[in-house]
Each structure stands twice: as C-alpha cells, then as structure tokens.
Write a protein that holds these residues in place. Structure first.
Motif, PDB file in Angstrom:
ATOM      1  N   SER A  11       3.061 -24.880  44.192  1.00  0.00           N
ATOM      2  CA  SER A  11       4.240 -25.673  44.517  1.00  0.00           C
ATOM      3  C   SER A  11       4.077 -27.079  43.978  1.00  0.00           C
ATOM      4  N   VAL A  12       5.154 -27.611  43.474  1.00  0.00           N
ATOM      5  CA  VAL A  12       5.118 -28.951  42.906  1.00  0.00           C
ATOM      6  C   VAL A  12       6.501 -29.574  43.052  1.00  0.00           C
ATOM      7  N   GLN A  13       6.564 -30.882  43.056  1.00  0.00           N
ATOM      8  CA  GLN A  13       7.851 -31.560  43.093  1.00  0.00           C
ATOM      9  C   GLN A  13       8.436 -31.637  41.689  1.00  0.00           C
ATOM     10  N   ALA A  14       9.727 -31.767  41.623  1.00  0.00           N
ATOM     11  CA  ALA A  14      10.399 -31.887  40.338  1.00  0.00           C
ATOM     12  C   ALA A  14       9.786 -33.035  39.542  1.00  0.00           C
ATOM     13  N   GLY A  15       9.587 -32.777  38.271  1.00  0.00           N
ATOM     14  CA  GLY A  15       8.954 -33.760  37.407  1.00  0.00           C
ATOM     15  C   GLY A  15       7.459 -33.570  37.274  1.00  0.00           C
ATOM     16  N   GLY A  16       6.902 -32.731  38.125  1.00  0.00           N
ATOM     17  CA  GLY A  16       5.477 -32.491  38.093  1.00  0.00           C
ATOM     18  C   GLY A  16       5.078 -31.445  37.065  1.00  0.00           C
ATOM     19  N   CYS A  33       1.907  -8.949  20.699  1.00  0.00           N
ATOM     20  CA  CYS A  33       2.234 -10.310  21.106  1.00  0.00           C
ATOM     21  C   CYS A  33       2.038 -10.468  22.611  1.00  0.00           C
ATOM     22  N   VAL A  34       1.865 -11.714  23.019  1.00  0.00           N
ATOM     23  CA  VAL A  34       1.617 -12.051  24.411  1.00  0.00           C
ATOM     24  C   VAL A  34       2.563 -13.166  24.815  1.00  0.00           C
ATOM     25  N   GLY A  35       3.074 -13.076  26.008  1.00  0.00           N
ATOM     26  CA  GLY A  35       3.978 -14.116  26.438  1.00  0.00           C
ATOM     27  C   GLY A  35       4.134 -14.161  27.936  1.00  0.00           C
ATOM     28  N   TRP A  36       5.061 -15.017  28.377  1.00  0.00           N
ATOM     29  CA  TRP A  36       5.352 -15.190  29.791  1.00  0.00           C
ATOM     30  C   TRP A  36       6.828 -14.901  30.047  1.00  0.00           C
ATOM     31  N   PHE A  37       7.044 -14.080  31.059  1.00  0.00           N
ATOM     32  CA  PHE A  37       8.375 -13.865  31.604  1.00  0.00           C
ATOM     33  C   PHE A  37       8.455 -14.602  32.933  1.00  0.00           C
ATOM     34  N   ARG A  38       9.676 -14.818  33.405  1.00  0.00           N
ATOM     35  CA  ARG A  38       9.856 -15.279  34.772  1.00  0.00           C
ATOM     36  C   ARG A  38      11.073 -14.613  35.368  1.00  0.00           C
ATOM     37  N   GLN A  39      11.024 -14.507  36.694  1.00  0.00           N
ATOM     38  CA  GLN A  39      12.136 -13.892  37.409  1.00  0.00           C
ATOM     39  C   GLN A  39      12.350 -14.631  38.720  1.00  0.00           C
ATOM     40  N   ALA A  40      13.535 -15.216  38.834  1.00  0.00           N
ATOM     41  CA  ALA A  40      13.941 -15.878  40.063  1.00  0.00           C
ATOM     42  C   ALA A  40      14.702 -14.872  40.926  1.00  0.00           C
ATOM     43  N   PRO A  41      14.725 -15.086  42.233  1.00  0.00           N
ATOM     44  CA  PRO A  41      15.447 -14.157  43.116  1.00  0.00           C
ATOM     45  C   PRO A  41      16.896 -13.975  42.683  1.00  0.00           C
ATOM     46  N   GLY A  42      17.302 -12.729  42.550  1.00  0.00           N
ATOM     47  CA  GLY A  42      18.667 -12.439  42.171  1.00  0.00           C
ATOM     48  C   GLY A  42      18.932 -12.483  40.677  1.00  0.00           C
ATOM     49  N   ASN A  43      17.926 -12.854  39.914  1.00  0.00           N
ATOM     50  CA  ASN A  43      18.097 -12.950  38.453  1.00  0.00           C
ATOM     51  C   ASN A  43      17.288 -11.876  37.745  1.00  0.00           C
ATOM     52  N   GLN A  81       1.248 -24.380  29.758  1.00  0.00           N
ATOM     53  CA  GLN A  81       1.298 -25.709  30.366  1.00  0.00           C
ATOM     54  C   GLN A  81       2.751 -26.063  30.602  1.00  0.00           C
ATOM     55  N   MET A  82       3.098 -26.339  31.842  1.00  0.00           N
ATOM     56  CA  MET A  82       4.487 -26.607  32.203  1.00  0.00           C
ATOM     57  C   MET A  82       4.593 -28.044  32.714  1.00  0.00           C
ATOM     58  N   ASN A  83       5.299 -28.872  31.979  1.00  0.00           N
ATOM     59  CA  ASN A  83       5.481 -30.281  32.328  1.00  0.00           C
ATOM     60  C   ASN A  83       6.938 -30.559  32.667  1.00  0.00           C
ATOM     61  N   LYS A  84       7.142 -31.649  33.358  1.00  0.00           N
ATOM     62  CA  LYS A  84       8.496 -32.082  33.721  1.00  0.00           C
ATOM     63  C   LYS A  84       9.276 -30.921  34.342  1.00  0.00           C
ATOM     64  N   LEU A  85       8.677 -30.303  35.310  1.00  0.00           N
ATOM     65  CA  LEU A  85       9.277 -29.115  35.917  1.00  0.00           C
ATOM     66  C   LEU A  85      10.558 -29.461  36.670  1.00  0.00           C
ATOM     67  N   LYS A  86      11.485 -28.527  36.603  1.00  0.00           N
ATOM     68  CA  LYS A  86      12.771 -28.673  37.275  1.00  0.00           C
ATOM     69  C   LYS A  86      12.872 -27.611  38.377  1.00  0.00           C
ATOM     70  N   PRO A  87      13.692 -27.838  39.391  1.00  0.00           N
ATOM     71  CA  PRO A  87      13.837 -26.848  40.472  1.00  0.00           C
ATOM     72  C   PRO A  87      14.234 -25.459  39.965  1.00  0.00           C
ATOM     73  N   GLU A  88      14.997 -25.418  38.889  1.00  0.00           N
ATOM     74  CA  GLU A  88      15.414 -24.111  38.367  1.00  0.00           C
ATOM     75  C   GLU A  88      14.276 -23.328  37.731  1.00  0.00           C
ATOM     76  N   ALA A  89      13.111 -23.920  37.635  1.00  0.00           N
ATOM     77  CA  ALA A  89      11.932 -23.198  37.141  1.00  0.00           C
ATOM     78  C   ALA A  89      11.277 -22.368  38.237  1.00  0.00           C
ATOM     79  N   THR A  90      11.764 -22.507  39.468  1.00  0.00           N
ATOM     80  CA  THR A  90      11.214 -21.734  40.582  1.00  0.00           C
ATOM     81  C   THR A  90      11.426 -20.248  40.326  1.00  0.00           C
TER      82      THR A  90
END
Length: 126
Positions: A11-16, A33-43, A81-90
């Motif tokens: 967990s981190v605050q926005a901008g972290g 190939c190798v990569g990262w997926f993400r899945q938010a609830p409902g998406n 490495q994830m910088n300047k994180l936004k809430p929508e990255a949850t």
C-alpha cells in the motif's frame, strides 16, 4: 518448466513508488516474452508492461513514463518499478510469461500466457 513468483506489492499513497519483482524458477528464456498484467475489481486483466524476446520493453499508455521494466538475467528476475502511482493503479498485479504477438504490451492477452505468477496486490490511496 518455468514457475513465476511475485513479490513487492503493498500500500502506498498517491505519488509514491513501489517495486514489484518476479522471480523465475526455470529459464525465463524458455518463454518468448515476460510481462506484467493487472486486474482491478470488476475489470478485465490487461497488460501493463512487456519484454519481448529481444529485450524490448513496451508499456501501456496509462503508465508510460512512470513505470520501468528491468531484467536481471543472472538472477532470473524481472522487476517493475512503479513511480508516481495513481489510485487507479490499485489492482492485483500478475507476472506472466508467454507468446503474445511481437511481445508488445498492446498484444497481451491471457490466452497467450503460458505461465502465471500467483499475483501481488497493489493499493494506492488518494
């Protein structure tokens, strides 16, 4: 056979910043190939960043300039490495190895994944 294990969510605050790591048992070079997926609830699960076989990294437009993919061949790890994180990255983040076309992030779909990690949760608060 490759097995992928993620670590580094939290967990981190926005901008972290957060760093996600994907460790492989087996040879990463055995998948195209190798990569990262993400899945938010409902998406739907979608691609975030991808390494093609030749090491070219591509990023989803929503993270371009803020997320960086790196690879340590000796340690058999891939790091996001994830910088300047936004809430929508949850979301739940999954490391994946597979054969999506051209190894490009825009071509990442679950049906082309050969191996999934178990996932790691990222929560960004506003």
């Amino acid at each position: 056979q490759v097995r992928l294990v993620e670590s580094g969510g939290g967990s981190v605050q926005a901008g972290g910043s957060l760093t996600l790591s994907c460790g492989a048992s087996g040879f990463l070079s055995s998948v195209y190939c190798v990569g990262w997926f993400r899945q938010a609830p409902g998406n739907e699960r979608g691609g975030v960043a991808s390494f093609s076989y030749d090491g070219t990294a591509t990023y989803a437009d929503s993270v371009k300039g803020r997320f960086t993919l790196s690879r340590d061949t000796a340690k058999n790890t891939v790091t996001l490495q994830m910088n300047k994180l936004k809430p929508e990255a949850t979301a739940m983040y999954y490391c994946a190895g597979g054969r999506w076309p051209y190894g490009h992030v825009r071509k990442m779909v679950g049906m082309d994944v050969d191996v999934w990690g178990q996932g790691t949760q990222v929560a960004v608060s506003s």
